[in-house]
Design an enzyme around this catalytic site. Structure first.
Site, PDB file in Angstrom:
ATOM      1  N   GLU A 147       0.845  -1.192   0.000  1.00  0.00           N
ATOM      2  CA  GLU A 147       0.000   0.000   0.000  1.00  0.00           C
ATOM      3  C   GLU A 147       0.883   1.246   0.000  1.00  0.00           C
ATOM      4  OE1 GLU A 147      -4.027   1.603   2.212  1.00  0.00           O
ATOM      5  OE2 GLU A 147      -2.454   0.755   3.459  1.00  0.00           O
ATOM      6  N   GLU A 324      -5.518  -2.548  12.746  1.00  0.00           N
ATOM      7  CA  GLU A 324      -5.243  -3.368  11.555  1.00  0.00           C
ATOM      8  C   GLU A 324      -6.261  -4.491  11.409  1.00  0.00           C
ATOM      9  OE1 GLU A 324      -3.241  -2.046   9.566  1.00  0.00           O
ATOM     10  OE2 GLU A 324      -2.387  -0.655  11.016  1.00  0.00           O
TER      11      GLU A 324
END
EC number: 3.4.11.-
Length: 881
Positions: A147, A324
């Site tokens: 990412e 997360e």
């Protein structure tokens, strides 16, 4: 943002499934590898050219096969566009719309810049497996960070979030090494050499390329099973580390398996994968990355060593693990359609991460922590002209790294908290669950979330939330008192206090949350939906306060008299109210809508405060005052005395000794107060800090420095000492085996006041002895050190080639270094010098950060020029000078 406004790949090919095979990994030397990727694709328009994303990858061959396996054609021309990070394949004949397989052979490099498929160096805790890669003094592990746009750095692909596909992955590795990926291992077979094996993994669900992940290393793990059953079975949750560190993963494991169950319940969707792995990565640019089924973490965000680690890191680990794991649903199962809606991922995961921590550790009072740290940081950035809307236009995905910032994360989550409080948490979560179910395994937009929440609440969420998401900035509500009533007016808040009419067009929906009555029992939940409104029946002789618990994302501006009354009624305020009151007074002093005198008078009333999180806000407000006015010796001396008289009695009362089973907030308060008093010149604190430091150095009392006081004692000794103290902490940095030790030492070293040591420190920070992930921490420490921060800027100018060479390979680190290292100055001349210096540089990696820096300096300089004389007069009148 409409698709036509995005710089995206040609709309002629849609990936359906990737089959990736990596082999011939050179574990040393060139660090090269070979790969084959087969992409089952749909050709939507007739074409003789296919364009993919690729960066630092060399494609040797590109072929197209039919679904029956028969070769149809081969690329006659392969060209690269390095600027747009794309590779183009031209074919000798046109490919008609159909289902095909694009097959590419390629080579890549396992880089050392924490992006793509990369290598991390480390010094092992125990003797590693013989086939663990090694160069010089370091061993290596391999992992990925894709990412936002770095999957293309590992293999050629369609690297856009809404081009989802399934993935099969296999990799050839040394037999003694462990290979991990998003899914469980499907099979293992012999490799191309007797010492190698090929590990294949099960097929992933449909997902975006940025969520694919793999890792190779000398790993071990701790494991727990979920208490909930998923398809009749508990799910294994593991935390992997390099060998010798797994016991430090116990706390993260405890958090992780409970959080998987909690979110499965909250989101009304069971965790969708057969396993949940967490991996500690030795070199990592961010805090963590939410790869589906294989979440990767910086070591300090997942490892905790009882007896050696600062308990603050426990708080951090619990939150980062939850953040997360929230992404496994919100981001991975349902993904934003495009990068302009990054906030959908990050703002929500931030809010729900704190929700989980509060659920498991209510004694930590994390919503007050969120107000003190998250909301206030969001306010600070969003009060600049250089801010951006939560939903920010992103034309080219390569721009997106710079919006992984306090607006996307902290303003996004603050606005979600405001909305959740308004709708009711149960209603809000019911709407979120509906949103996730409706868009599972697909992509969604902000409007899709508002629609689901509107249905769940029977309110028009679009109408009152859209300005918060799509407009820049936030309001200040100014309160004017009239007989029997108050009037409230909203305007855009700028830290410079000079919003022009064209910058003040937005009318926000503002939940006023007015608390009133002798015991705060009355709450008026009406909203301000116009620029000005009048509220009747507010008893001004009693007590009232706007914005209960700082639930709304706005500042409140009271008259100096009302602020003084509030300061005398602290016992009626919640922790969040106190934090908000101080934060608002400090911000309004900066903008000129309030005064520094009013702020200091308010702070004086907090001498008896006992809450760590309130003291945290007091400390940061005083630190900003001392930073801005550090150039005036008289004012600086007065503010130092002010801090001393405020903090010393509290520090003396709490003492140095930790009690068995002392609660987390008390532990943090002791550290904060000793630090505040010590850095303000408290001779008793300094003497005690020096005594303990000396015992620690000589080895006659290694336990003389409690693990929670390392940062304070190291910092006080480096700040007030010379080369000996500095070298002792530097040596500790090099030899520490404490997972948080390097961060603590680096911050303490940045407190030195000697020019020669500042130079040594910066040379050290930019050497390979300091991991690149920590370089910005060094800049932050020196930037906060007002006595030498000018030396940091001079060093950057004099050594720009070294600085740029060290940081330019990772845009996230580079942007953070510029933004956090240069924004503390309060001198227009320095701002002009910075602007001039960067005028002829390629600033594409940090151009937004540079605008923030210059805006921050302008703000600080205006505040200093306006209030310097007034603050001196107040300090003099109150015997601080």
């Amino acid at each position: 943002m409409a698709a036509k406004d995005r710089d995206i790949l040609p709309n002629v090919v849609k990936p359906v499934h990737y089959d990736i095979s990596l082999f011939d990994l050179q574990l040393g030397g060139s660090w090269a590898y070979k790969g084959i990727v087969r992409i089952d694709s749909k050709i939507t328009h007739a074409t003789n050219e296919i364009v993919l994303n690729s960066k630092e990858i060399e494609v040797q061959q590109a072929e197209i096969f039919g679904k029956d396996g028969i070769k149809l054609t081969e690329a006659s021309e392969i060209t690269y566009d390095k600027k747009s990070e794309r590779v183009s394949f031209k074919f000798p004949q046109e490919i008609i719309p159909s289902g095909v397989v694009l097959c590419m052979a390629f080579t890549g490099v396992m880089n050392n810049v924490m992006a793509g498929f990369y290598r991390s160096k480390y010094k092992p805790a125990v003797e590693p497996s013989q086939d663990t890669p090694k160069e010089g003094d370091y061993h290596y592990m391999l992992s990925t960070q894709f990412e936002s746009c770095d999957a293309r750095r590992a293999f050629p692909c369609f690297d856009e979030p809404n081009l989802k596909a399934t993935f099969d992955f296999e990799i050839e590795v040394p037999k003694g090494q462990t290979a991990l990926s998003n899914m469980s291992v499907r099979s293992q077979r012999e490799g191309s050499h007797p010492s190698r094996k090929i590990v294949s993994f099960e097929r992933t669900p449909v997902m975006s390329t940025y969520l694919l992940a793999w890792a190779v290393g000398d790993f071990e793990y701790v494991e727990a099973l979920t208490q909930r059953k998923y398809n009749g079975k508990s799910i294994p949750v593991r935390v992997y580390t390099t060998k010798g560190l797994k016991e430090q993963a116990r706390f993260a494991l405890e958090c992780a398996h409970r959080t998987v169950d909690y979110f499965s319940e909250v989101f009304e969707i069971e965790y969708p994968l057969p396993k949940a792995d967490l991996l500690a990565v030795h070199e990592f640019a961010m805090g963590a990355m939410e790869n589906w089924g294989l979440v990767t973490y910086r070591t300090t965000a997942v490892l905790f060593d009882d007896g050696k680690s600062d308990t603050r890191y426990k708080n951090r680990i619990a939150y980062v693990v939850a953040h997360e794991l929230a992404h496994q649903w919100f981001g991975n199962l349902v993904t934003m359609d495009w990068w302009n809606e990054l906030w959908l991922n990050e703002g929500f995961a931030t809010w729900v991460g704190w929700l989980a921590v509060d659920h498991f550790y209510p004694e930590w009072n994390v919503w007050s922590q969120f107000v003190a740290e998250g909301v206030q940081q969001a306010f600070q950035l969003d009060s600049l002209r250089a801010s951006h809307p939560i939903e920010v236009p992103v034309k080219n995905a390569l721009e997106v790294d710079q919006i992984f910032d306090h607006i996307s994360y902290l303003k996004g989550s603050s606005v979600i908290r405001m909305l959740s409080d308004h709708l009711g948490r149960d209603t809000f979560l019911r709407g979120v669950a509906s949103y996730l179910k409706s868009h599972a395994y697909g992509n969604a937009t902000t409007n899709d979330l508002w629609t689901a929440l509107s249905k769940a609440s029977n309110q028009d969420v679009h109408s009152f939330m859209d300005p918060w998401i799509r407009e820049i900035g936030f309001p200040v509500v100014t309160v004017a008192e009239e007989p029997g009533q108050i009037s409230v007016q909203q305007n855009r808040f700028l830290s410079t206090g000079d919003a022009k009419p064209d910058e003040d067009q937005t009318t926000w929906w503002i939940p006023l949350g007015i608390k009133s009555g002798p015991n705060m029992e009355n709450v008026n939940s009406r909203a301000l939906v116009t620029k000005v409104d009048t509220i009747q029946s507010v008893d001004q002789d009693s007590f009232y306060k706007i914005n209960k618990d700082l639930s709304g994302f706005y500042r409140t501006n009271y008259s100096a008299e009302r602020l003084a009354k509030l300061g005398k009624s602290l016992q009626l305020l919640s922790t969040e109210d106190k934090i908000g009151l101080i934060g608002d007074a400090a911000a309004l002093a900066v903008s000129g809508e309030g005064t520094s005198a009013a702020l200091l008078a308010l702070l004086e009333g907090f001498k008896e405060e006992q809450n760590y999180l309130v003291w945290s806000q007091i400390s940061s407000s005083i630190a900003n005052l001392r930073s801005v006015f550090s150039g005036n010796k008289s004012v600086a001396t007065g503010l130092k005395t002010f801090a001393l008289k405020l903090a010393s009695p509290a520090a003396d009362k709490i003492g140095w000794e930790f009690k068995p089973n002392e609660d987390y907030l008390t532990v943090q308060l002791r550290k904060l107060l000793i630090g505040m008093a010590g850095f303000a010149g408290d001779e008793n604190v300094i003497t005690q800090a020096k005594r303990r430091f000396e015992l620690w150095i000589t080895g006659t009392g290694q336990s003389a420095i409690h693990t929670n006081l390392r940062s304070v004692i190291f910092g006080i000794n480096v700040s007030g000492g010379g080369k000996d103290e500095y070298e002792s902490v530097k040596e500790e940095y090099l030899k520490t085996d404490s997972v948080d030790g390097k961060e603590i030492c680096l911050a303490a070293l940045g407190r030195t006041k000697e020019a020669g040591l500042v130079k040594d420190y910066l040379d050290f920070v930019f050497s390979d002895k300091v991991a690149i992930q920590d370089v910005h921490n060094g800049a932050v420490s020196l930037a906060a050190n007002s006595e030498v921060r000018q030396l940091l800027w001079e060093y950057i100018k004099d050594n720009w080639d070294t600085v740029e060479a060290r940081l330019s390979a990772n845009n996230v680190v580079f942007e953070r270094f510029v933004r956090m290292g240069l924004s503390k100055f309060a001198d227009q001349a320095v701002g002009m010098d910075i602007a001039s210096f960067f005028q002829d540089k390629d600033t594409s990696a940090y151009d937004r950060a540079l605008v923030i820096v210059l805006d921050s300096i302008r703000t600080n300089a205006r505040y200093k020029e306006r209030d310097e004389k007034l603050i001196f007069e107040w300090l003099q009148a109150h015997d601080y000078v």
